[in-house]
Scaffold this motif. Structure first.
Motif, PDB file in Angstrom:
ATOM      1  N   ILE A 230       5.898  -6.521  -6.425  1.00 52.82           N
ATOM      2  CA  ILE A 230       6.742  -6.980  -7.539  1.00 52.82           C
ATOM      3  C   ILE A 230       7.702  -5.875  -7.954  1.00 52.82           C
ATOM      4  O   ILE A 230       8.906  -6.099  -8.119  1.00 52.82           O
ATOM      5  N   LEU A 231       7.172  -4.665  -8.140  1.00 48.43           N
ATOM      6  CA  LEU A 231       8.004  -3.523  -8.520  1.00 48.43           C
ATOM      7  C   LEU A 231       9.018  -3.206  -7.431  1.00 48.43           C
ATOM      8  O   LEU A 231      10.196  -2.970  -7.707  1.00 48.43           O
ATOM      9  N   MET A 232       8.568  -3.191  -6.173  1.00 47.76           N
ATOM     10  CA  MET A 232       9.454  -2.849  -5.062  1.00 47.76           C
ATOM     11  C   MET A 232      10.591  -3.856  -4.923  1.00 47.76           C
ATOM     12  O   MET A 232      11.732  -3.494  -4.667  1.00 47.76           O
ATOM     13  N   GLN A 233      10.264  -5.128  -5.091  1.00 50.98           N
ATOM     14  CA  GLN A 233      11.282  -6.169  -5.004  1.00 50.98           C
ATOM     15  C   GLN A 233      12.306  -6.018  -6.119  1.00 50.98           C
ATOM     16  O   GLN A 233      13.510  -6.211  -5.906  1.00 50.98           O
ATOM     17  N   ALA A 234      11.830  -5.660  -7.308  1.00 47.20           N
ATOM     18  CA  ALA A 234      12.733  -5.476  -8.448  1.00 47.20           C
ATOM     19  C   ALA A 234      13.710  -4.329  -8.181  1.00 47.20           C
ATOM     20  O   ALA A 234      14.917  -4.457  -8.409  1.00 47.20           O
TER      21      ALA A 234
END
Length: 240
Positions: A230-234
């Motif tokens: 989730i963080l990486m995609q953001a």
């Protein structure tokens, strides 16, 4: 190009990187992304200028989208992660109460991702590993930029020079760079990490990036990502 420091083999074989490695990697990527019926076509490469290599001189082997756009997003992602995101994760891993200063951590990592870096030391090691990979990537790009007598204009050299490793594998440039210019990230437009530098109205400095990451929860309904993804995609979406 002259190979200044090299070894014939064993652990000492840590030759400096060369632009040819990038061409070779793109050739492999092109081969494995084609089926057996398409392999009769071969991308043509060549330089527009005699003594200069830019993104336009690399063969565009992407199946979907342009090579430069994809690589630029990737490079900006590594830069933003290493010099903004990772520092906050490390502070929270040492002091649990610090998370009150990091809204994106509480929303994207702890709540949505189900990750608590203060208690989950193994996951924090993974985050650190990605940071080290980012450092080594920019050190690799530094070698490429400086390995050829030609001018290689791909990535901002000042950013790469922060991650140069010495012969003992110590990050000699990184720590002095970060200690002296800790706030440089928040002043540098992340779009200027990848060359050529063009003037834009929509600058993405550290403050703007941070605010975008804190406000990213509004877009989370559109994702099926879980955990640290989730963080990486953001980060990736903001750096496009």
């Amino acid at each position: 190009a002259e190979v200044k420091k090299f070894s014939l083999g064993s652990k000492a074989q840590e030759n400096e990187a060369n632009i040819v490695e990038m061409y070779a990697a793109l050739a492999a990527f092109d081969f494995f992304n084609k089926n057996e019926y398409d392999r009769g076509s071969v991308p043509m490469i060549g330089r527009k200028e005699e003594d200069c290599i830019t993104w336009d001189d690399l063969p565009d082997v992407c199946v979907d989208g342009r090579l430069k756009d994809k690589m630029a997003t990737y490079i900006r992602f590594l830069y933003a992660y290493r010099w903004n995101v990772l520092e906050s994760l490390e502070k929270i891993a040492q002091d649990e109460s610090y998370d009150k200063y990091v809204a994106w951590y509480k929303d994207l990592v702890k709540k949505a991702g189900g990750i608590d870096v203060y208690h989950d030391k193994a996951m924090m090691e993974h985050f650190k590993d990605l940071g080290e990979y980012a450092e080594r990537f920019f050190a690799w790009m530094y070698d490429i930029i400086n390995s050829s007598p030609r001018s290689i204009k791909l990535v901002n050299q000042d950013v790469c020079s922060a991650c140069v490793y010495d012969s003992d594998d110590n990050k000699k440039g990184l720590f002095s760079f970060w200690k002296k210019e800790k706030q440089k990230f928040f002043k540098l437009d992340i779009y200027q990490v990848v060359l050529p530098i063009t003037e834009r109205k929509d600058k993405l400095d550290g403050k703007t990036f941070w605010q975008s990451l804190c406000n990213y929860t509004k877009q989370m309904k559109k994702t099926e990502a879980t955990g640290s993804e989730i963080l990486m995609q953001a980060i990736q979406n903001i750096c496009k």
